[in-house]
Design an enzyme around this catalytic site. Sequence first.
Site, PDB file in Angstrom:
ATOM      1  N   HIS A 227      39.929  29.934  71.591  1.00 36.15           N
ATOM      2  CA  HIS A 227      40.836  28.772  71.458  1.00 36.15           C
ATOM      3  C   HIS A 227      41.076  28.083  72.808  1.00 36.15           C
ATOM      4  O   HIS A 227      42.106  28.233  73.422  1.00 36.15           O
ATOM      5  CB  HIS A 227      42.131  29.076  70.706  1.00 36.15           C
ATOM      6  CG  HIS A 227      42.854  30.358  70.982  1.00 36.15           C
ATOM      7  ND1 HIS A 227      43.257  30.723  72.237  1.00 36.15           N
ATOM      8  CD2 HIS A 227      43.281  31.337  70.150  1.00 36.15           C
ATOM      9  CE1 HIS A 227      43.889  31.877  72.156  1.00 36.15           C
ATOM     10  NE2 HIS A 227      43.917  32.276  70.925  1.00 36.15           N
TER      11      HIS A 227
ATOM     12  N   HIS B  52      48.047  22.545  68.105  1.00 35.05           N
ATOM     13  CA  HIS B  52      47.655  23.418  69.215  1.00 35.05           C
ATOM     14  C   HIS B  52      47.044  22.646  70.381  1.00 35.05           C
ATOM     15  O   HIS B  52      47.220  23.013  71.539  1.00 35.05           O
ATOM     16  CB  HIS B  52      46.634  24.456  68.741  1.00 35.05           C
ATOM     17  CG  HIS B  52      47.243  25.631  68.060  1.00 35.05           C
ATOM     18  ND1 HIS B  52      47.701  25.604  66.772  1.00 35.05           N
ATOM     19  CD2 HIS B  52      47.467  26.899  68.504  1.00 35.05           C
ATOM     20  CE1 HIS B  52      48.173  26.793  66.448  1.00 35.05           C
ATOM     21  NE2 HIS B  52      48.049  27.595  67.485  1.00 35.05           N
TER      22      HIS B  52
ATOM     23  N   ASP C 165      42.167  30.359  63.411  1.00 33.40           N
ATOM     24  CA  ASP C 165      43.185  31.246  63.996  1.00 33.40           C
ATOM     25  C   ASP C 165      44.319  31.421  62.978  1.00 33.40           C
ATOM     26  O   ASP C 165      45.490  31.553  63.347  1.00 33.40           O
ATOM     27  CB  ASP C 165      43.716  30.695  65.324  1.00 33.40           C
ATOM     28  CG  ASP C 165      44.438  31.750  66.169  1.00 33.40           C
ATOM     29  OD1 ASP C 165      44.329  32.950  65.842  1.00 33.40           O
ATOM     30  OD2 ASP C 165      45.122  31.381  67.143  1.00 33.40           O
TER      31      ASP C 165
HETATM   32 ZN   LIG Z   1      44.968  33.966  70.321  1.00 25.99          ZN
END
Ligand SMILES: [Zn+2]
Length: 367
Positions: free
Chosen positions: A203, A238, A260
Amino acid sequence: MLASELMLFPDGPLRPGWVRIEGGVLTEVAESAPPAEADAVEGILAPGFVDVHCHGGAGAAFDDGPEAAETARQVHLAHGTTTMLASLVSDDPDRLLNTVQALVPLVHDGRFAGVHLEGPWLSPQRAGAHDPDLLSAPGARELEMLLATGVVEMVTLAPELPGGIEAIRRIADAGAVPAVGHTDATYEQTREALAAGARAATHLFNGMRGLQHREPGPAAAMMEDGEALLELIADGVHVHPAMLSWVHRSAPGRCLLITDAMSATGGCDGDYRLGRLDVRVEGGVPRLVDTGSIAGSTLTMDRAVRVAVTEAGFSREDALRAASAVPAALLRRQDVGQLTRGARADLIVLDHQLQVNRVLRAGTEVS
Ligand SMILES: [Zn+2]
């Protein structure tokens, strides 16, 4: 046999094509006019999604044993994910080993493509939603025991920890993907990790030292490397859509969408847990009750594709490939993520709003 006016080939734009499915495999993939007996689908015909970073769904987490893992898998399958790693959050090494061992049968029977260990070898400065009490530097013995299960396909770690670079070498040697994440590494330390065999950024931007003009940090090192693949959480929360768009333009073909997703995915707002930590989901965004840190997402891959297209300016082709062919390449899998002859017959049909209407896994329709 399925045909569509808009089929996703490994290269180029969406265009007419058809596939023949036999014994759960694509035995023919063609651009010519489809044979009369082909079932013409309305919408986009694409390979099933491949998600290398997902923790659960439907109130269940992959850390909670095989039954919970299967429950969570079904939610994502219904949204088009036909190949997934079971991502596990940081835990005490003995418990983690037990959790991995419990998932071995689900990897052997093909339901999961393997296990992704996200921790416990993460930076306490960049723990995000991982319990800081459970984080440690990688130990050679525990790493060997985990790799010996034969199902660990990916390991996220912070390379700057003592033993981090050696661990990356060992993970790469074992044929798994070493990924840099939850890290306070400098630019130089990240380049060292890449030289040692790191192949992905976990990520990108989330859970890592930020991008700065005097200290470019891990994100810049991963982006400038021509080979490293870059996980993006495309939920619009995010990572700002402008950054998603910028990374996509700067690293063409190297972005992969991940969810995620945590256990609240497919459920309602409310109270959940991630590992041992309490999480509250409001407006679909999970945050740790204690620190307010974002605790995974409630994304499914189809929504990530929609956000990438509508908010971050990905073409439909690029977004769909970032959700299939690119993650399949990360796993070095040629049999999934692309509509090519010999691949597993994992297919999805999306409407023009990119909602998934049909899912086939190994040629079998998923209801
Ligand atoms: Zn993570």
